[in-house]
Design an enzyme around this catalytic site. Structure first.
Site, short mmCIF file in Angstrom:
data_model
loop_
_atom_site.label_atom_id
_atom_site.label_comp_id
_atom_site.label_asym_id
_atom_site.label_seq_id
_atom_site.Cartn_x
_atom_site.Cartn_y
_atom_site.Cartn_z
N GLY A 13 -58.14 -20.21 -4.52
CA GLY A 13 -58.58 -21.05 -3.69
C GLY A 13 -58.03 -22.40 -3.33
O GLY A 13 -57.53 -22.91 -2.32
N ASN A 14 -57.82 -23.02 -4.56
CA ASN A 14 -57.38 -24.30 -4.60
C ASN A 14 -55.88 -24.37 -4.28
O ASN A 14 -55.28 -25.56 -3.81
CB ASN A 14 -57.79 -24.93 -5.96
CG ASN A 14 -56.81 -24.13 -7.00
OD1 ASN A 14 -56.48 -23.07 -7.03
ND2 ASN A 14 -56.35 -25.13 -8.04
N LYS A 133 -70.14 -8.79 -1.70
CA LYS A 133 -69.57 -9.86 -1.39
C LYS A 133 -69.82 -10.57 0.00
O LYS A 133 -69.81 -9.95 0.89
CB LYS A 133 -67.93 -9.35 -1.45
CG LYS A 133 -67.05 -10.34 -1.23
CD LYS A 133 -66.50 -10.71 -2.75
CE LYS A 133 -65.44 -11.87 -2.38
NZ LYS A 133 -65.52 -12.68 -3.49
N LYS A 218 -58.76 -10.13 -5.41
CA LYS A 218 -57.54 -10.55 -5.60
C LYS A 218 -57.06 -10.32 -6.92
O LYS A 218 -55.73 -10.12 -7.35
CB LYS A 218 -57.00 -12.03 -4.81
CG LYS A 218 -57.39 -12.98 -5.45
CD LYS A 218 -56.34 -14.10 -6.14
CE LYS A 218 -56.72 -15.11 -6.88
NZ LYS A 218 -57.90 -15.31 -7.52
N LYS A 280 -60.87 -12.59 -13.35
CA LYS A 280 -59.88 -13.04 -14.02
C LYS A 280 -59.57 -12.52 -15.23
O LYS A 280 -58.46 -11.96 -15.53
CB LYS A 280 -59.62 -14.64 -13.87
CG LYS A 280 -59.59 -15.10 -12.79
CD LYS A 280 -59.65 -16.55 -12.43
CE LYS A 280 -60.17 -17.09 -11.19
NZ LYS A 280 -59.88 -16.67 -9.97
P1 ADP Z 1 -60.12 -18.79 -7.71
O1 ADP Z 1 -60.28 -19.22 -5.93
O2 ADP Z 1 -59.04 -19.43 -8.21
O3 ADP Z 1 -60.16 -17.32 -7.71
P2 ADP Z 1 -62.79 -19.14 -8.57
O4 ADP Z 1 -63.51 -20.28 -8.17
O5 ADP Z 1 -63.18 -17.84 -8.14
O6 ADP Z 1 -61.25 -19.59 -8.38
O7 ADP Z 1 -62.85 -19.08 -10.06
C1 ADP Z 1 -62.28 -20.16 -10.99
C2 ADP Z 1 -63.63 -20.83 -11.27
O8 ADP Z 1 -64.32 -20.41 -12.31
C3 ADP Z 1 -63.42 -22.17 -12.33
O9 ADP Z 1 -63.14 -23.32 -11.16
C4 ADP Z 1 -64.51 -22.48 -12.90
O10 ADP Z 1 -65.45 -23.35 -12.31
C5 ADP Z 1 -65.32 -21.25 -13.01
N1 ADP Z 1 -65.70 -20.73 -14.28
C6 ADP Z 1 -66.86 -20.03 -14.58
N2 ADP Z 1 -66.72 -19.59 -15.82
C7 ADP Z 1 -65.85 -19.94 -16.42
C8 ADP Z 1 -65.41 -20.13 -17.89
N3 ADP Z 1 -65.94 -19.47 -18.82
N4 ADP Z 1 -64.23 -20.84 -18.14
C9 ADP Z 1 -63.75 -21.51 -17.27
N5 ADP Z 1 -63.93 -21.31 -15.73
C10 ADP Z 1 -65.05 -20.81 -15.49
MG MG Z 2 -62.04 -16.26 -7.20
#
Ligand code: ADP
Ligand code: MG
Length: 318
Positions: A13-14, A133, A218, A280
């Protein structure tokens, strides 16, 4: 075959922002990170999320049909298709511009193209029985019940916030346009594909593909894409530099290197938040296991170059 090693880059998202002007600015920074990876000697294939964008399009289309009774409701699959084109348009132009700038010749030798991509899902995927979702805006209880009756939506109450539509998040089965994507990649083109996890479709009789009311993760779809283009690396670019244990607590511990087995153990211990870091890590495990030598890397967008050089990020491999 003598070819450059391949990276599938999954943008979070970023990388795209939440509004039209934010996206216009964000894609410039994102394109620098992508071209950094190309300049490290890799061929890249780009995929991306679409949460805010598909939400925005879905809300806009819902407003249109409220305003004009001759405009029927837009299926979610069509909203995903619109989001792929909208994001692809901004991203391919920003990439092209960054390539021109760095190559200094006005016309880069690589073309950049977005492939509107469909992802086949199994209509019997258990996810369809348990939609999880959230999609679109919050509604009142009355609006929510109307949406259930009028559109057949599944609505859920989020205490203190209101009601929201929820849809299924089935596993990606097959990327329908994979041969077209491979052909472009083999020809040295920069391809943007599988946006938002792909447009979810189910296969019907006589070759008909039917849009499904679902969204595909994704990160899972990017893993499938990386396997299918025979990539060496899957790089998931997000908002954190590394994956952590005890994330956000005083015991927080950043991770550099993991085997799929260790990662699975940390999953079992509940270290990764479902819906954000968990998919992820799961995608990274699946990619690392899919073939010896494959590496999955999770890092921050701005750290892509250092990540691929092994200087930062969390890498998962056998
Ligand atoms: P994206 O849009 O890149 O898919 P998400 O917000 O879905 O991003 O996922 C990334 C986020 O997951 C990070 O910004 C962080 O806040 C969160 N997060 C949750 N658990 C963890 C973890 N164990 N280690 C690192 N980040 C984590
Ligand atoms: Mg995400």
């Amino acid at each position: 075959m003598n070819r450059k090693p391949r990276i599938v880059i999954a943008l979070g998202g970023n990388a795209l922002g939440n509004t039209l002007p934010e996206q216009m600015a964000a894609v410039k920074i994102t394109s620098r990170a992508i071209v950094d990876l190309m300049d490290e000697g890799y061929q890249v294939v780009v995929s991306h999320g679409n949460g805010p964008q598909v939400g925005m399009i879905n809300n806009a289309m819902a407003a249109l049909s409220r305003e004009n009774p001759n405009q029927p409701n837009t299926p979610l699959s069509v909203c995903v298709a619109m989001s792929q084109a909208y994001i692809g348009y901004d991203l391919q132009n920003a990439l092209r511009e960054e390539l021109c700038r760095r190559r200094g010749r006005g016309v880069p030798h690589e073309d950049v193209a977005t492939v509107v991509t469909q992802t086949e899902v199994d209509p019997d995927d258990p996810a369809f029985l348990h939609p999880t979702k959230p999609i679109g805006h919050f509604m009142t209880e009355e609006q929510a019940h109307y949406a259930e009756r009028a559109y057949g939506y599944v609505m859920r109450e989020f205490p203190g916030k209101g009601w929201r539509r929820v849809v299924a998040s089935p596993r990606p089965g097959r990327i329908v346009e994979i041969n077209a994507i491979r052909t472009l990649v083999d020809a040295g083109q920069v391809v943007i594909a599988c946006g938002g996890g792909g447009i979810p479709v189910t296969r019907q009789d006589l070759g008909h593909l039917r849009g499904a009311s679902a969204v595909i993760d994704k990160d899972f779809c990017s893993c499938l894409l990386a396997e299918e283009v025979n990539a060496e690396v899957l790089i998931i670019l997000t908002a954190v530099e590394r994956v952590a244990l005890h994330y956000g607590t005083p015991q927080q511990q950043w991770l550099d290197e993991l085997t799929p087995g260790q990662a699975e153990q940390y999953i079992a211990e509940g270290h990764f938040e479902p819906g954000s870091m968990l998919p992820k890590v799961q995608a990274a495990i699946a990619f690392a296991r899919s073939k010896p030598g494959r590496v999955a890397l999770i890092t921050q967008l701005e750290k892509a170059r250092q990540g691929i050089r092994g200087e930062t990020g969390t890498r998962i491999h056998l």
